[in-house]
Enzyme design. Structure first.
Site, PDB file in Angstrom:
ATOM      1  N   SER A  94     -38.437 -17.426   0.753  1.00  0.00           N
ATOM      2  CA  SER A  94     -38.237 -16.433   1.794  1.00  0.00           C
ATOM      3  C   SER A  94     -38.915 -16.891   3.086  1.00  0.00           C
ATOM      4  CB  SER A  94     -38.751 -15.072   1.313  1.00  0.00           C
ATOM      5  OG  SER A  94     -38.360 -14.036   2.175  1.00  0.00           O
ATOM      6  N   ASP A 231     -28.093 -12.207  -2.193  1.00  0.00           N
ATOM      7  CA  ASP A 231     -29.296 -12.080  -1.373  1.00  0.00           C
ATOM      8  C   ASP A 231     -28.891 -11.623   0.027  1.00  0.00           C
ATOM      9  OD1 ASP A 231     -31.663 -12.214  -0.040  1.00  0.00           O
ATOM     10  OD2 ASP A 231     -32.080 -14.317  -0.521  1.00  0.00           O
ATOM     11  N   HIS A 259     -32.486 -12.187  -4.124  1.00  0.00           N
ATOM     12  CA  HIS A 259     -33.528 -12.893  -3.370  1.00  0.00           C
ATOM     13  C   HIS A 259     -34.490 -13.675  -4.264  1.00  0.00           C
ATOM     14  CE1 HIS A 259     -35.444 -13.551   0.460  1.00  0.00           C
ATOM     15  NE2 HIS A 259     -36.602 -13.046   0.079  1.00  0.00           N
TER      16      HIS A 259
END
Length: 280
Positions: A94, A231, A259
């Site tokens: 991320s 995601d 994610h």
């Protein structure tokens, strides 16, 4: 799990080590990230989970100069020195992918390979709006209804614990984050305490100024790019189509993940990453 501490310019950063084998440095929260990987993963690698200053405990007052991306990169290098590692694989998931790339750019001699998971090319406002628009255009009605239900509860979360705004937002954004949009990630975030001033700066300013695609072309390291089909936080994955022409980038799309493919598809995730790392 045993935690050890690093003191970096008045920040107490925890780290923990799980597993045996080739070292992988995972920058982020040393509390949160160990919960995402399967026990089988730790049979293959020595995984070092390191806090950055956004999750560290400040021992004194700090200013914006104390939490620049450059300072975080230097903390990562200090950890490498303390652990007496010559080279290592660096993994960023991320927003932490921007940290991993920044470290590889600053200290290429110590980076063997780079793993970037579920990240956007940039965290600019324009890209964030692209992701929101993609969700509205492509998410199922059931997913949208679940998101509307959860996000309506965010206000009461923030009134109760404003200092954990980042955590509550991540939990309430579950319909953007998981293949199973009904999944409740609350337990994953137990005892995770962000420094919101630092988090806001990194995600809102520092990462918005980065362009991972341009940096990939410059860093010239083997890169594993993992993306989840569901995601929506960093959607659409088509933003990464250009990497298909970069020979040292391996792009893997996890078709039943949002994610967190290491959590949602652990067997396939481990298989793909282990194979790529062992390719030499």
């Amino acid at each position: 799990m045993t935690y050890q501490k690093l003191m970096c310019d008045g920040f107490e950063l925890n780290y923990c080590i799980k597993g045996q084998g080739q070292p992988i440095l995972v920058v982020g929260s040393s509390v949160y990230y160990p919960r995402l990987f399967s026990e089988d993963f730790y049979q293959h690698f020595q995984v070092i989970f390191l806090d950055h200053r956004g999750f560290g405990k400040p021992a004194q007052a700090f200013t914006q100069e104390d939490y620049t991306l450059n300072k975080i990169v230097k903390d990562m290098e200090y950890a490498r020195q303390i652990l007496q590692l010559d080279t290592l694989i660096v993994l960023g998931h991320s927003g932490h992918a921007f940290m991993a790339m920044a470290y590889a750019t600053a200290y290429p001699q110590h980076v063997q390979k780079l793993v970037l998971l579920n990240t956007a090319i940039s965290n600019s406002q324009e890209r964030q709006q692209q992701s929101l628009s993609y969700f509205e255009a492509h998410a199922s009605m059931e997913r949208k209804h679940q998101f509307a239900h959860e996000i309506a509860l965010l206000e009461q979360d923030l009134k109760k614990e404003p200092e954990r705004r980042f955590v509550h937002m991540c939990i309430r954004m579950g319909a953007h984050s998981f293949y199973d949009f009904m999944f409740n990630a609350t337990s994953m975030w137990d005892n995770v305490h962000p420094n919101m001033e630092i988090i806001d700066y990194l995600w809102g300013v520092a990462f918005a100024e980065q362009n991972l695609l341009q940096q990939m072309l410059q860093v010239n390291k083997p890169i594993f790019l993992g993306l989840g089909r569901y995601d929506y936080l960093v959607a659409p994955i088509s933003l990464w189509d250009a990497v298909d022409h970069i020979p040292y980038v391996k792009k893997v799309i996890f078709e039943k993940s949002g994610h967190n493919p290491m959590f949602e598809e652990p067997v396939f995730f481990n298989e793909q990453l282990i194979q790529w790392i062992n390719e030499g």
